[in-house]
Design a protein around this motif. Structure first.
Motif, PDB file in Angstrom:
ATOM      1  N   ASP A 407       6.953   0.253  -5.382  1.00 61.22           N
ATOM      2  CA  ASP A 407       8.416   0.153  -5.363  1.00 61.22           C
ATOM      3  C   ASP A 407       8.930   0.567  -3.999  1.00 61.22           C
ATOM      4  O   ASP A 407       8.790   1.732  -3.587  1.00 61.22           O
ATOM      5  CB  ASP A 407       9.035   1.044  -6.457  1.00 61.22           C
ATOM      6  N   ASN A 408       9.531  -0.410  -3.273  1.00 63.23           N
ATOM      7  CA  ASN A 408      10.121  -0.158  -1.948  1.00 63.23           C
ATOM      8  C   ASN A 408       9.108   0.449  -0.978  1.00 63.23           C
ATOM      9  O   ASN A 408       9.466   1.255  -0.115  1.00 63.23           O
ATOM     10  CB  ASN A 408      11.353   0.767  -2.068  1.00 63.23           C
ATOM     11  N   ALA A 409       7.868   0.096  -1.120  1.00 65.44           N
ATOM     12  CA  ALA A 409       6.830   0.597  -0.212  1.00 65.44           C
ATOM     13  C   ALA A 409       5.598  -0.300  -0.333  1.00 65.44           C
ATOM     14  O   ALA A 409       5.418  -1.009  -1.313  1.00 65.44           O
ATOM     15  CB  ALA A 409       6.469   2.042  -0.548  1.00 65.44           C
ATOM     16  N   TYR A 410       4.798  -0.281   0.704  1.00 64.35           N
ATOM     17  CA  TYR A 410       3.491  -0.940   0.618  1.00 64.35           C
ATOM     18  C   TYR A 410       2.470  -0.078   1.335  1.00 64.35           C
ATOM     19  O   TYR A 410       2.792   0.678   2.257  1.00 64.35           O
ATOM     20  CB  TYR A 410       3.518  -2.377   1.156  1.00 64.35           C
ATOM     21  N   SER A 411       1.222  -0.194   0.890  1.00 56.63           N
ATOM     22  CA  SER A 411       0.129   0.547   1.486  1.00 56.63           C
ATOM     23  C   SER A 411      -0.891  -0.440   2.054  1.00 56.63           C
ATOM     24  O   SER A 411      -1.306  -1.378   1.376  1.00 56.63           O
ATOM     25  CB  SER A 411      -0.560   1.453   0.450  1.00 56.63           C
ATOM     26  N   LEU A 412      -1.269  -0.198   3.285  1.00 61.02           N
ATOM     27  CA  LEU A 412      -2.328  -0.991   3.904  1.00 61.02           C
ATOM     28  C   LEU A 412      -3.602  -0.150   3.872  1.00 61.02           C
ATOM     29  O   LEU A 412      -3.626   0.969   4.397  1.00 61.02           O
ATOM     30  CB  LEU A 412      -1.951  -1.348   5.347  1.00 61.02           C
ATOM     31  N   VAL A 413      -4.655  -0.686   3.237  1.00 60.23           N
ATOM     32  CA  VAL A 413      -5.886   0.054   3.022  1.00 60.23           C
ATOM     33  C   VAL A 413      -7.028  -0.688   3.716  1.00 60.23           C
ATOM     34  O   VAL A 413      -7.230  -1.888   3.482  1.00 60.23           O
ATOM     35  CB  VAL A 413      -6.210   0.229   1.529  1.00 60.23           C
ATOM     36  N   ILE A 414      -7.762   0.021   4.574  1.00 57.36           N
ATOM     37  CA  ILE A 414      -8.899  -0.562   5.283  1.00 57.36           C
ATOM     38  C   ILE A 414     -10.136   0.255   4.928  1.00 57.36           C
ATOM     39  O   ILE A 414     -10.213   1.457   5.197  1.00 57.36           O
ATOM     40  CB  ILE A 414      -8.688  -0.550   6.810  1.00 57.36           C
ATOM     41  N   GLY A 415     -11.127  -0.423   4.321  1.00 57.33           N
ATOM     42  CA  GLY A 415     -12.402   0.242   4.047  1.00 57.33           C
ATOM     43  C   GLY A 415     -13.214   0.335   5.318  1.00 57.33           C
ATOM     44  O   GLY A 415     -13.379  -0.665   6.027  1.00 57.33           O
ATOM     45  N   LEU A 416     -13.744   1.502   5.620  1.00 59.74           N
ATOM     46  CA  LEU A 416     -14.424   1.717   6.891  1.00 59.74           C
ATOM     47  C   LEU A 416     -15.911   1.421   6.838  1.00 59.74           C
ATOM     48  O   LEU A 416     -16.620   1.607   7.811  1.00 59.74           O
ATOM     49  CB  LEU A 416     -14.217   3.169   7.358  1.00 59.74           C
ATOM     50  N   HIS A 417     -16.399   0.945   5.685  1.00 59.88           N
ATOM     51  CA  HIS A 417     -17.800   0.557   5.568  1.00 59.88           C
ATOM     52  C   HIS A 417     -17.858  -0.953   5.484  1.00 59.88           C
ATOM     53  O   HIS A 417     -17.194  -1.554   4.633  1.00 59.88           O
ATOM     54  CB  HIS A 417     -18.447   1.182   4.332  1.00 59.88           C
ATOM     55  N   PRO A 418     -18.638  -1.615   6.341  1.00 55.51           N
ATOM     56  CA  PRO A 418     -18.707  -3.081   6.310  1.00 55.51           C
ATOM     57  C   PRO A 418     -19.155  -3.578   4.950  1.00 55.51           C
ATOM     58  O   PRO A 418     -19.965  -2.991   4.282  1.00 55.51           O
ATOM     59  CB  PRO A 418     -19.774  -3.396   7.381  1.00 55.51           C
ATOM     60  N   GLY A 419     -18.605  -4.756   4.584  1.00 60.35           N
ATOM     61  CA  GLY A 419     -18.989  -5.376   3.309  1.00 60.35           C
ATOM     62  C   GLY A 419     -17.807  -5.938   2.572  1.00 60.35           C
ATOM     63  O   GLY A 419     -16.674  -5.702   2.894  1.00 60.35           O
TER      64      GLY A 419
END
Length: 419
Positions: A407-419
């Motif tokens: 709600d009125n926000a977004y999260s950008l998530v990056i996994g730091l392990h390749p795959g």
């Protein structure tokens, strides 16, 4: 799974089936040969007994013999009994050994010296169970030996025969479009490997040529676009300083300048994306991601305060990442600038870094519809082409990434392990 192992797994059942069938045929052949030999032995004994009876002068109706039962019969009985030789199997108990023994026997009639005889000639048979057990043991040992031998030969010959292929593969792996490493042919006496090498040499040569042309085109495009855009932008700056312009004219000029700046930034982004796609950032560095992220947040601290955005950072120290230094700088610049640019007054930014992932959450009024996978940044209203750079960098290093809408926000998530 290596090719030699797959071939062994594929061949082993066929080998077992073939050896088992061969063993069955071998067993039947041995059984037939043994029976034939036993019958031949009985025929020889028959002739021996006939010679014995021809010379027999005794009066007893029963003649004891080590390998035959010989009975004297009446002529009338002889006429009613079959005169043909009959081969059969029988079991006789041996009281001395206290066990039953399987015999092959031949029954025949013989008349000599005015006497009629019924004879059962016998010879001990080879136990079929023992033969079967021996055959099965032979099959098992043969299968094991064949598996060992085939494995050894496969490993040896595959290593020798496929050595040119591994050379071709190694040369292809080292090949780089930026010219730092060209494709080197791997000599081979195998025609198929020669064809593969020639094809790869042709493909890599064509790719290198197309890459050079595209690289030149990108350079020319940068030069040809940036120069006129800079000139137009300079002229607009001069016009804006003209005191005789009306307020509406100034607004129009400012709008034109902003558009030109957007075009310039868009052009730079496209060129940067193309450079990533062409593999111009292949030199990896072992980067302290924690320290770099902390530094970036400190550099933007004043801008964050200026927009009255609260910042909460939870950064685990000494998180390392193998990535090109320029790409990690660009990645963090775009992530942080997006979270600031598309935030709201009195909003928030939350940054959390663990050894497994980076998560950046910010408040916004511009959250749009996410794609089905939730990872197509370009489809998120307000993220712009900067998100395309984030996506390209993550794809380049095989990093998992996604966008989570709230709600009125977004999260950008990056996994730091390749795959």
């Amino acid at each position: 799974m290596r090719l030699v192992v797959k071939e062994l797994i594929f061949n082993l059942p066929a080998i077992i089936i073939v050896v088992a069938l061969g063993g069955g045929i071998f067993y039947q052949s041995i059984e037939s040969v043994l029976e034939t030999n036993e019958d031949e032995v009985l025929k020889i004994r028959k002739q021996y007994i006939i010679d014995l009876l021809d010379n027999y002068k005794g009066e007893s109706p029963f003649i004891e013999h080590a390998f035959a039962d010989i009975y004297e019969i009446e002529e009338e009985d002889a006429l009613h009994l079959p005169v043909t030789d009959v081969f059969s199997d029988t079991i006789i108990n041996n009281p001395k050994l206290d066990e039953s023994i399987l015999y092959r026997q031949l029954r025949f009639q013989y008349s000599t010296n005015g006497r009629n005889y019924m004879v059962w000639a016998r010879t001990a048979e080879v136990d079929n169970d023992e033969v079967l057990q021996s055959v099965i043991t032979t099959i098992v040992i043969t299968c094991l030996l064949m598996a060992v031998v085939i494995s050894f030969l496969n490993v040896y010959f595959f290593r020798k025969i496929w050595m040119p292929f591994h050379g071709i593969l190694s040369n292809l792996t080292r090949f780089n479009l930026d010219g730092s490493s060209e494709y080197v042919s791997a000599p081979s006496s195998v025609k198929e490997f020669q064809m593969l090498d020639a094809t790869l040499r042709e493909i890599t040569s064509r790719l290198q040529s197309e890459y050079d042309e595209l690289k030149d085109f990108t350079s020319y495009l940068t030069h040809e676009l940036q120069t006129p855009l800079a000139v137009v932008n300079g002229k607009i700056d001069l016009l804006i300083q003209d005191q005789s312009l009306s307020e509406d004219q100034l607004r129009s000029l400012v709008a034109i300048r902003n558009t030109i700046l957007s075009i310039s930034e868009f052009e730079k982004t496209l060129i940067f994306l193309k450079r990533i796609e062409l593999g111009q950032f292949n030199q990896m560095g072992h980067i302290d991601f924690s320290a770099t992220l902390t530094s970036k947040l400190e550099q933007t601290e004043e801008l964050i305060k200026l927009k009255k955005i609260s910042l909460k950072a939870d950064i685990v120290p000494n998180v390392m990442l193998d990535i090109h230094p320029q790409l990690i700088d660009t990645l963090l610049n775009n992530i942080i600038s997006n979270s600031i640019r598309h935030n709201i007054k009195n909003g928030f930014i939350e940054v959390k870094l663990t050894p497994r992932e980076l998560k950046v959450t910010n408040s916004t009024r511009e959250v749009g519809e996410l794609s089905h996978e939730g990872a197509d940044f370009i489809s998120i209203r307000g993220l712009g082409v900067g998100a395309s750079i984030i996506k390209a960098i993550c794809n380049r290093h095989q990093l998992n990434f996604k966008v989570v809408q709230e709600d009125n926000a977004y999260s950008l998530v990056i996994g730091l392990h390749p795959g």
